[in-house]
Design a protein around this motif. Structure first.
Motif, PDB file in Angstrom:
ATOM      1  N   UNK A  19       0.831  -1.202   0.000  1.00 39.40           N
ATOM      2  CA  UNK A  19       0.000   0.000   0.000  1.00 39.40           C
ATOM      3  C   UNK A  19       0.865   1.252   0.000  1.00 39.40           C
ATOM      4  N   UNK A  20       1.953   1.244   0.761  1.00 37.59           N
ATOM      5  CA  UNK A  20       2.860   2.391   0.758  1.00 37.59           C
ATOM      6  C   UNK A  20       3.471   2.615  -0.628  1.00 37.59           C
ATOM      7  N   UNK A  21       3.726   1.531  -1.336  1.00 36.10           N
ATOM      8  CA  UNK A  21       4.250   1.635  -2.705  1.00 36.10           C
ATOM      9  C   UNK A  21       3.169   2.204  -3.631  1.00 36.10           C
ATOM     10  N   UNK A  22       1.943   1.695  -3.517  1.00 43.10           N
ATOM     11  CA  UNK A  22       0.863   2.180  -4.373  1.00 43.10           C
ATOM     12  C   UNK A  22       0.520   3.644  -4.104  1.00 43.10           C
ATOM     13  N   UNK A  23       0.642   4.069  -2.858  1.00 46.64           N
ATOM     14  CA  UNK A  23       0.332   5.452  -2.505  1.00 46.64           C
ATOM     15  C   UNK A  23       1.474   6.410  -2.833  1.00 46.64           C
ATOM     16  N   UNK A  24       2.597   5.866  -3.292  1.00 48.06           N
ATOM     17  CA  UNK A  24       3.721   6.700  -3.682  1.00 48.06           C
ATOM     18  C   UNK A  24       4.626   7.115  -2.539  1.00 48.06           C
ATOM     19  N   UNK A  25       4.408   6.571  -1.365  1.00 45.49           N
ATOM     20  CA  UNK A  25       5.299   6.895  -0.237  1.00 45.49           C
ATOM     21  C   UNK A  25       6.710   6.387  -0.533  1.00 45.49           C
ATOM     22  N   UNK A  26       6.784   5.208  -1.152  1.00 49.10           N
ATOM     23  CA  UNK A  26       8.057   4.632  -1.575  1.00 49.10           C
ATOM     24  C   UNK A  26       8.006   4.460  -3.086  1.00 49.10           C
ATOM     25  N   UNK A  27       8.826   5.230  -3.775  1.00 48.78           N
ATOM     26  CA  UNK A  27       8.876   5.243  -5.235  1.00 48.78           C
ATOM     27  C   UNK A  27       9.807   4.141  -5.753  1.00 48.78           C
ATOM     28  N   UNK A  28       9.700   3.804  -7.058  1.00 50.34           N
ATOM     29  CA  UNK A  28      10.652   2.849  -7.647  1.00 50.34           C
ATOM     30  C   UNK A  28      12.092   3.278  -7.370  1.00 50.34           C
ATOM     31  N   UNK A  29      12.882   2.309  -6.990  1.00 50.31           N
ATOM     32  CA  UNK A  29      14.300   2.453  -6.645  1.00 50.31           C
ATOM     33  C   UNK A  29      14.556   3.185  -5.326  1.00 50.31           C
ATOM     34  N   UNK A  30      13.494   3.532  -4.586  1.00 55.26           N
ATOM     35  CA  UNK A  30      13.663   4.083  -3.229  1.00 55.26           C
ATOM     36  C   UNK A  30      14.009   2.962  -2.265  1.00 55.26           C
ATOM     37  N   UNK A  31      14.835   3.285  -1.284  1.00 52.67           N
ATOM     38  CA  UNK A  31      15.145   2.352  -0.206  1.00 52.67           C
ATOM     39  C   UNK A  31      13.956   2.344   0.750  1.00 52.67           C
ATOM     40  N   UNK A  32      13.525   1.165   1.126  1.00 53.59           N
ATOM     41  CA  UNK A  32      12.434   1.047   2.088  1.00 53.59           C
ATOM     42  C   UNK A  32      13.037   0.848   3.480  1.00 53.59           C
ATOM     43  N   UNK A  33      12.229   0.985   4.537  1.00 57.16           N
ATOM     44  CA  UNK A  33      12.791   0.793   5.880  1.00 57.16           C
ATOM     45  C   UNK A  33      13.455  -0.579   6.010  1.00 57.16           C
ATOM     46  N   UNK A  41       8.781  -0.453  14.179  1.00 55.65           N
ATOM     47  CA  UNK A  41       7.604   0.363  13.863  1.00 55.65           C
ATOM     48  C   UNK A  41       6.312  -0.427  14.036  1.00 55.65           C
ATOM     49  N   UNK A  42       6.304  -1.674  13.565  1.00 49.69           N
ATOM     50  CA  UNK A  42       5.084  -2.491  13.603  1.00 49.69           C
ATOM     51  C   UNK A  42       4.994  -3.380  14.840  1.00 49.69           C
ATOM     52  N   UNK A  43       6.030  -3.355  15.659  1.00 49.10           N
ATOM     53  CA  UNK A  43       6.093  -4.143  16.892  1.00 49.10           C
ATOM     54  C   UNK A  43       5.921  -5.641  16.613  1.00 49.10           C
ATOM     55  N   UNK A  51      10.601 -12.427   6.497  1.00 47.20           N
ATOM     56  CA  UNK A  51       9.756 -13.330   5.696  1.00 47.20           C
ATOM     57  C   UNK A  51       8.916 -12.506   4.710  1.00 47.20           C
ATOM     58  N   UNK A  52       8.410 -11.363   5.170  1.00 46.56           N
ATOM     59  CA  UNK A  52       7.653 -10.467   4.293  1.00 46.56           C
ATOM     60  C   UNK A  52       8.511  -9.996   3.130  1.00 46.56           C
ATOM     61  N   UNK A  53       9.728  -9.558   3.435  1.00 48.89           N
ATOM     62  CA  UNK A  53      10.607  -9.052   2.388  1.00 48.89           C
ATOM     63  C   UNK A  53      10.972 -10.154   1.395  1.00 48.89           C
ATOM     64  N   UNK A  54      11.191 -11.362   1.878  1.00 52.16           N
ATOM     65  CA  UNK A  54      11.480 -12.487   0.969  1.00 52.16           C
ATOM     66  C   UNK A  54      10.285 -12.759   0.070  1.00 52.16           C
ATOM     67  N   UNK A  68      23.215  -3.090   1.775  1.00 51.40           N
ATOM     68  CA  UNK A  68      22.633  -1.747   1.725  1.00 51.40           C
ATOM     69  C   UNK A  68      21.179  -1.759   2.190  1.00 51.40           C
ATOM     70  N   UNK A  69      20.413  -2.722   1.692  1.00 59.04           N
ATOM     71  CA  UNK A  69      19.014  -2.810   2.090  1.00 59.04           C
ATOM     72  C   UNK A  69      18.114  -3.210   0.941  1.00 59.04           C
ATOM     73  N   UNK A  70      16.825  -3.040   1.180  1.00 59.69           N
ATOM     74  CA  UNK A  70      15.810  -3.394   0.191  1.00 59.69           C
ATOM     75  C   UNK A  70      15.278  -2.135  -0.470  1.00 59.69           C
ATOM     76  N   UNK A  71      14.967  -2.271  -1.773  1.00 57.75           N
ATOM     77  CA  UNK A  71      14.518  -1.157  -2.587  1.00 57.75           C
ATOM     78  C   UNK A  71      13.285  -1.562  -3.379  1.00 57.75           C
TER      79      UNK A  71
END
Length: 126
Positions: A19-33, A41-43, A51-54, A68-71
């Motif tokens: 949803x954050x991707x669809x709403x444009x909070x995280x754009x293509x090639x942006x690093x996500x948390x 953040x989500x406790x 597992x979610x990222x995989x 570096x992280x996930x994008x």
């Protein structure tokens, strides 16, 4: 974020990221948390976020730059839309149509309420 009991937590987190991707909070090639940041953040347990990222990586929504992280993938938005649309059309829409029929809700009323909802809740960039 409040989690529902009827769906795996990692899938609910995937929906949150999507949803954050669809709403444009995280754009293509942006690093996500990072895994840790999102877990805090989500406790939730960092293993659940991993597992979610995989899962999202397997769907080619995000990619990993080792160390570096996930994008967000360049085609992340279209892939999220495709997966969510398929799920909606197969799982949610039949139940929605059933209720519209049983409650005898006119399509005009649905259209009005949809337009009102859109204007109150979303400002999307096409």
């Amino acid at each position: 974020m409040e989690f529902r009991n009827n769906e795996a937590i990692y899938l609910q987190i995937a929906a949150y990221v999507s949803e954050n991707i669809l709403l444009g909070k995280w754009q293509p090639d942006d690093k996500i948390p990072s895994v840790r940041e999102l877990a805090v953040e989500l406790q939730v347990n960092p293993n659940t976020v991993m597992r979610t990222f995989e899962y999202l990586q397997n769907q080619e929504v995000i990619y990993n730059k080792r160390g570096i992280g996930f994008f967000v993938d360049a085609d992340g938005v279209s892939k999220v839309k495709k997966h969510r649309k398929e799920r909606f059309l197969q799982q949610d829409l039949p139940e929605f149509f059933r209720n519209v029929f049983l409650l005898d809700i006119p399509l005009e009323e649905l259209q009005e309420r949809y337009e009102q909802f859109k204007s109150e809740h979303f400002t999307l960039n096409p």
